[in-house]
Scaffold this active site. Structure first.
Site, PDB file in Angstrom:
ATOM      1  N   GLU A   1     -14.102  66.370 -18.315  1.00  0.00           N
ATOM      2  CA  GLU A   1     -13.440  66.226 -19.613  1.00  0.00           C
ATOM      3  C   GLU A   1     -13.976  67.217 -20.648  1.00  0.00           C
ATOM      4  O   GLU A   1     -13.922  66.964 -21.849  1.00  0.00           O
ATOM      5  CB  GLU A   1     -13.587  64.777 -20.102  1.00  0.00           C
ATOM      6  CG  GLU A   1     -12.821  63.816 -19.227  1.00  0.00           C
ATOM      7  CD  GLU A   1     -12.983  62.362 -19.610  1.00  0.00           C
ATOM      8  OE1 GLU A   1     -11.988  61.625 -19.577  1.00  0.00           O
ATOM      9  OE2 GLU A   1     -14.117  61.964 -19.938  1.00  0.00           O
TER      10      GLU A   1
ATOM     11  N   TRP B   1      -5.798  66.213 -19.420  1.00  0.00           N
ATOM     12  CA  TRP B   1      -5.213  65.823 -18.142  1.00  0.00           C
ATOM     13  C   TRP B   1      -3.716  66.064 -18.051  1.00  0.00           C
ATOM     14  O   TRP B   1      -3.118  65.810 -17.001  1.00  0.00           O
ATOM     15  CB  TRP B   1      -5.529  64.359 -17.846  1.00  0.00           C
ATOM     16  CG  TRP B   1      -5.478  63.451 -19.034  1.00  0.00           C
ATOM     17  CD1 TRP B   1      -6.522  63.070 -19.812  1.00  0.00           C
ATOM     18  CD2 TRP B   1      -4.323  62.804 -19.600  1.00  0.00           C
ATOM     19  NE1 TRP B   1      -6.102  62.224 -20.815  1.00  0.00           N
ATOM     20  CE2 TRP B   1      -4.757  62.041 -20.710  1.00  0.00           C
ATOM     21  CE3 TRP B   1      -2.968  62.789 -19.258  1.00  0.00           C
ATOM     22  CZ2 TRP B   1      -3.896  61.278 -21.481  1.00  0.00           C
ATOM     23  CZ3 TRP B   1      -2.103  62.035 -20.039  1.00  0.00           C
ATOM     24  CH2 TRP B   1      -2.565  61.290 -21.133  1.00  0.00           C
TER      25      TRP B   1
ATOM     26  N   ASN C   1     -14.759  49.656 -18.087  1.00  0.00           N
ATOM     27  CA  ASN C   1     -13.915  50.647 -18.766  1.00  0.00           C
ATOM     28  C   ASN C   1     -12.606  50.787 -18.012  1.00  0.00           C
ATOM     29  O   ASN C   1     -12.595  51.060 -16.809  1.00  0.00           O
ATOM     30  CB  ASN C   1     -14.623  52.005 -18.805  1.00  0.00           C
ATOM     31  CG  ASN C   1     -13.804  53.078 -19.495  1.00  0.00           C
ATOM     32  OD1 ASN C   1     -13.640  53.061 -20.706  1.00  0.00           O
ATOM     33  ND2 ASN C   1     -13.269  54.011 -18.719  1.00  0.00           N
ATOM     34  N   GLU C   2     -11.503  50.561 -18.721  1.00  0.00           N
ATOM     35  CA  GLU C   2     -10.171  50.806 -18.165  1.00  0.00           C
ATOM     36  C   GLU C   2     -10.014  50.242 -16.743  1.00  0.00           C
ATOM     37  O   GLU C   2      -9.736  50.964 -15.793  1.00  0.00           O
ATOM     38  CB  GLU C   2      -9.847  52.295 -18.194  1.00  0.00           C
ATOM     39  CG  GLU C   2      -9.763  52.863 -19.594  1.00  0.00           C
ATOM     40  CD  GLU C   2      -9.332  54.316 -19.654  1.00  0.00           C
ATOM     41  OE1 GLU C   2      -8.817  54.741 -20.702  1.00  0.00           O
ATOM     42  OE2 GLU C   2      -9.509  55.033 -18.644  1.00  0.00           O
TER      43      GLU C   2
ATOM     44  N   CYS D   1      -7.630  48.311  -4.320  1.00  0.00           N
ATOM     45  CA  CYS D   1      -8.235  48.633  -3.031  1.00  0.00           C
ATOM     46  C   CYS D   1      -7.537  47.848  -1.924  1.00  0.00           C
ATOM     47  O   CYS D   1      -7.092  46.720  -2.137  1.00  0.00           O
ATOM     48  CB  CYS D   1      -9.728  48.303  -3.066  1.00  0.00           C
ATOM     49  SG  CYS D   1     -10.610  48.685  -1.535  1.00  0.00           S
TER      50      CYS D   1
ATOM     51  N   CYS E   1     -11.095  43.384   0.747  1.00  0.00           N
ATOM     52  CA  CYS E   1      -9.982  42.933  -0.097  1.00  0.00           C
ATOM     53  C   CYS E   1      -9.006  42.068   0.701  1.00  0.00           C
ATOM     54  O   CYS E   1      -8.390  41.154   0.144  1.00  0.00           O
ATOM     55  CB  CYS E   1      -9.265  44.137  -0.708  1.00  0.00           C
ATOM     56  SG  CYS E   1     -10.228  44.942  -2.013  1.00  0.00           S
TER      57      CYS E   1
ATOM     58  N   GLU F   1      -9.758  53.738 -27.983  1.00  0.00           N
ATOM     59  CA  GLU F   1      -9.788  55.166 -27.662  1.00  0.00           C
ATOM     60  C   GLU F   1      -8.487  55.819 -28.086  1.00  0.00           C
ATOM     61  O   GLU F   1      -7.406  55.245 -27.933  1.00  0.00           O
ATOM     62  CB  GLU F   1      -9.974  55.403 -26.160  1.00  0.00           C
ATOM     63  CG  GLU F   1     -11.343  55.127 -25.619  1.00  0.00           C
ATOM     64  CD  GLU F   1     -11.449  55.547 -24.150  1.00  0.00           C
ATOM     65  OE1 GLU F   1     -10.661  56.433 -23.725  1.00  0.00           O
ATOM     66  OE2 GLU F   1     -12.285  54.989 -23.434  1.00  0.00           O
TER      67      GLU F   1
ATOM     68  N   ARG G   1     -14.817  59.015 -10.728  1.00  0.00           N
ATOM     69  CA  ARG G   1     -15.150  57.729 -11.325  1.00  0.00           C
ATOM     70  C   ARG G   1     -14.180  56.694 -10.764  1.00  0.00           C
ATOM     71  O   ARG G   1     -13.242  57.038 -10.060  1.00  0.00           O
ATOM     72  CB  ARG G   1     -15.079  57.777 -12.851  1.00  0.00           C
ATOM     73  CG  ARG G   1     -13.671  57.877 -13.401  1.00  0.00           C
ATOM     74  CD  ARG G   1     -13.652  57.845 -14.920  1.00  0.00           C
ATOM     75  NE  ARG G   1     -12.325  57.498 -15.429  1.00  0.00           N
ATOM     76  CZ  ARG G   1     -11.982  57.524 -16.707  1.00  0.00           C
ATOM     77  NH1 ARG G   1     -12.868  57.885 -17.610  1.00  0.00           N
ATOM     78  NH2 ARG G   1     -10.767  57.187 -17.084  1.00  0.00           N
TER      79      ARG G   1
ATOM     80  N   CYS H   1      -8.998  47.563   1.373  1.00  0.00           N
ATOM     81  CA  CYS H   1      -9.961  47.517   2.469  1.00  0.00           C
ATOM     82  C   CYS H   1     -10.022  46.132   3.108  1.00  0.00           C
ATOM     83  O   CYS H   1      -9.359  45.183   2.670  1.00  0.00           O
ATOM     84  CB  CYS H   1     -11.339  47.929   1.961  1.00  0.00           C
ATOM     85  SG  CYS H   1     -12.153  46.682   0.932  1.00  0.00           S
TER      86      CYS H   1
ATOM     87  N   PHE I   1     -12.678  69.866 -21.701  1.00  0.00           N
ATOM     88  CA  PHE I   1     -11.628  70.347 -22.593  1.00  0.00           C
ATOM     89  C   PHE I   1     -10.947  69.211 -23.364  1.00  0.00           C
ATOM     90  O   PHE I   1      -9.944  69.440 -24.036  1.00  0.00           O
ATOM     91  CB  PHE I   1     -10.585  71.150 -21.814  1.00  0.00           C
ATOM     92  CG  PHE I   1     -11.073  72.512 -21.386  1.00  0.00           C
ATOM     93  CD1 PHE I   1     -11.256  73.525 -22.318  1.00  0.00           C
ATOM     94  CD2 PHE I   1     -11.373  72.770 -20.057  1.00  0.00           C
ATOM     95  CE1 PHE I   1     -11.718  74.775 -21.932  1.00  0.00           C
ATOM     96  CE2 PHE I   1     -11.837  74.017 -19.655  1.00  0.00           C
ATOM     97  CZ  PHE I   1     -12.012  75.022 -20.596  1.00  0.00           C
TER      98      PHE I   1
END
Length: 663
Positions: A352, A312, A150-151, A156, A161, A304, A112, A158, A354
């Protein structure tokens, strides 16, 4: 936020990923959500490939059914734009939409956060999916909040950028002459003669220009903010009265949340303290104080957290249901109007699988889910707390640009870490029950009797002037080592340090001296007690200030280490070292008492956290032994409806939320 909590009270819920389950499971999910007291579900965060299985092909039928099911059961929807994780077809068809690291390696899909923030193809497809979502659900009665991405945290390097970075620099400096001056490119023959020569910091044989690094960090944060704003604008056109949020990540190093805060209707944070870390409750409290401060009264929420274990860490110690409850109540105590989790139902596949959830793999007949239901009842009892505010008398200064600049390569020491300093100064305040706002040096600080700056390496001229005026007009400033060293470009300020504040502290320094290993350097002080200087020293001289502590032994033997000085109607202390914790605690206590901050406070028992929010006093026992606090008047515990007089017992791993019984 107030409109949402007015009807629902404190928000309680989780990320919900129904796309991982057949529709029959959705109905079971909603029934169990109602049983647990859940009133908010964040939906769609990682659903892009389900919504748009191929470019321009849309499938919203499943999402229609999910939103209808939640709405019919009184569960509000925090509807997410799914742009944090593009589907495989995007990178496969347009590889330049994938991010490139500083070594020039282009990332692949299969995980992701694999997008380039400046890729026009990524942004075009992001706008398309957001527009489709908003067109369909802007007026949906169940959507009470929009959640962008999200988060955010992708960086980057490249070529796209590089082009965007040059545009950002033109806007900041005007022309190449301004850039060359700001970056000090006369050093190492780095002068630029055309814009095409300017690139992001990439792999290089040796040290990279620190001003270039600093500006690229600022640019990377701004590029992500523009992604957020681009999506927010699409939402606002059709749903102007629905609040928009995205989830922060505490003291995250790649995004300057101060620069984002005004664009976020509801400040939201993801918090994953390690239950095996005894310092976690204190560290988490500091992060919650940051979020409350960023909100500045608009309300914030814990978006969250884990119900048990994460997936992790090298060794994933789970929370107990009691610890889950205390972590959640700690956020409420420090201003959060919502307590949400990742995720609702534990995944059986994927990276994810676990990671814990409110509904674990073993189902509802579990201690975890029983704890979830008990906590839902807790939050329902605390409905009146929603929207109430806390008032801090102490400002703790922290700036992302200063953090970035202070920890570049080729500094005097890697051991003087910004967050370590911040936490060591915060710890005695947390233990004493003193509420703290986390502010920027450039903020209006005049409402705070005490301002603490553990390490303010980089500070611009305007903020320096503000600090001088703050003390002159009666404020109490405590300034830590290695402060007021650099200007906004990252250039060192010439002269004796802290440059611009020497008159305020009544002294000055000429040399920074990281302390050698193996040679003990003591700190002598009648007022603070004797201790030991750690990590860092500075060659100082007093110029009107009282010497509160002096070095003994080592290269600074006999020289001042801590200065105390009256300036105008206020007072300033300067620390030219990292003192022992006991000395730092005595110093801060003296400053608070001198400023009239909670001078008559009763220190909470060991392991007990005390926070006042509005009329409610939260008392949280993080330890494993029963404790108690004394109260001057009868109080009622909102969690149990029990009335206490004189002494309130706080069982181990438990909490009380107290209001005066006269109410």
């Amino acid at each position: 936020m107030s409109a949402v909590t007015a009807s629902r009270g404190l928000l309680y819920g989780a990320d919900y990923n129904p796309e991982q389950w057949p529709p029959a499971v959705w109905r079971e999910d909603v029934a169990l959500m109602r049983q647990a007291g859940v009133n908010l579900a964040t939906v769609g965060v990682f659903s892009w490939a389900m919504l748009e299985p191929a470019p321009g092909e849309w499938d919203f039928g499943w999402l229609d059914d999910v939103l209808a099911l939640l709405t019919d059961n009184g569960i509000g929807v925090d509807l997410a734009t799914p742009t944090a994780s593009p589907p495989p077809w995007l990178g496969h068809r347009w590889p330049d939409a994938l991010t490139v690291n500083r070594d020039g390696v282009r990332m692949s899909n299969g995980s992701r956060n694999h997008f380039c923030p400046t890729s026009e193809r990524y942004r075009e497809r992001s706008r398309a999916v957001v527009a489709e979502l908003v067109n369909r659900y802007a007026s949906h009665p169940g959507v009470v909040m929009w959640h962008v991405g999200n988060e955010f945290g992708q960086v980057c390097h490249c070529d796209s950028c590089a082009v965007a970075f040059r545009s950002w620099l033109r806007a900041r400096y005007g022309d190449l002459a301004g850039l060359n001056q700001a970056w000090g490119t006369s050093f190492w023959s780095q002068r630029y003669s055309e814009w095409a020569e300017v690139v992001p910091p990439r792999a290089a044989p040796y040290l990279i220009n620190p001003s270039q690094q600093l500006d690229f960090r600022r640019f990377a944060s701004d590029a992500l903010r523009e992604l957020y704003l681009e999506q927010r604008r699409i939402i606002a056109e059709q749903a102007p009265h629905v609040p928009v949020t995205t989830n922060f990540m505490g003291f995250f190093p790649h995004v300057d949340y101060h620069s984002w805060a005004e664009e976020i209707d509801v400040i939201a944070d993801d918090s994953y303290p390690d239950p095996a870390d005894p310092q976690a409750p204190m560290d988490t409290a500091l992060t919650h104080d940051l979020m409350r401060s960023l909100s500045d009264g608009r309300g914030w929420m814990l978006m969250e957290q884990a119900a048990g274990a994460v997936n992790w860490r090298d060794h994933n110690v789970p929370k107990t249901p009691q610890r889950m409850r205390l972590d959640s109540l700690q956020a409420i105590a420090r201003g959060s109007d919502g307590s949400c989790f990742f995720q609702w139902r534990a995944s059986t596949f994927g990276a994810e699988r676990f990671h814990s959830a409110l509904l674990p793999h073993a189902g509802a007949d579990t201690e975890v889910f029983r704890g979830v239901c008990r906590h839902g009842a807790d939050l329902a009892r605390l409905k009146e707390v929603a929207g109430s505010r806390s008032h801090a008398s102490v400002a703790l200064l922290f700036d992302w640009s200063s953090w970035w600049a202070a920890e570049e390569d080729a500094m005097p020491s890697r051991r003087l870490r910004v967050l370590d300093q911040l936490r060591s100064w915060y710890r005695p305040l947390w233990r004493a029950g003193v509420l703290v706002d986390v502010r920027s040096a450039g903020d209006d600080l005049f409402g705070y009797p005490v301002v603490l700056a553990p390490q303010l390496y980089l500070v611009d001229d305007e903020a320096l002037a503000g600090l001088r005026d703050y003390v002159r007009q009666g404020g109490h400033l405590v300034l830590g080592p290695f402060s007021a060293v650099a200007d906004s470009r990252g250039h060192l300020r010439p002269g004796r340090f802290p440059v611009g504040l020497t008159e305020v502290i009544g002294g000055s320094g000429e040399e920074w001296l990281p302390l050698p290993d193996g040679i003990r350097t003591g700190l002598l002080s009648e007022r603070l007690g004797d201790g030991e200087a750690r990590t860092w020293g500075e060659r100082l001289r007093a110029e009107g200030a009282d010497v509160m502590a002096s070095f003994t032994g080592g290269p600074l033997d006999g020289l001042p280490a801590v200065l105390d000085h009256r300036f105008g109607a206020g007072r300033a202390c300067y620390l030219g070292t990292v003192p022992a914790p006991a000395q730092l605690e005595r110093l801060l206590d003296m400053v608070l008492t001198g400023a009239g901050v909670a001078a008559d406070r009763e220190r909470p028992p060991v392991d007990v956290e005390v926070v006042r929010r509005g009329e409610a006093l939260f008392v949280i026992n993080h330890g494993w032994d029963e404790r108690g606090i004394s109260v001057p008047h009868p109080v009622r515990d909102l969690l149990t409806d029990t009335v206490h007089s004189a002494t309130v017992p706080i069982p181990a791993q438990d909490a009380r939320v107290l209001i005066e019984e006269s109410r």
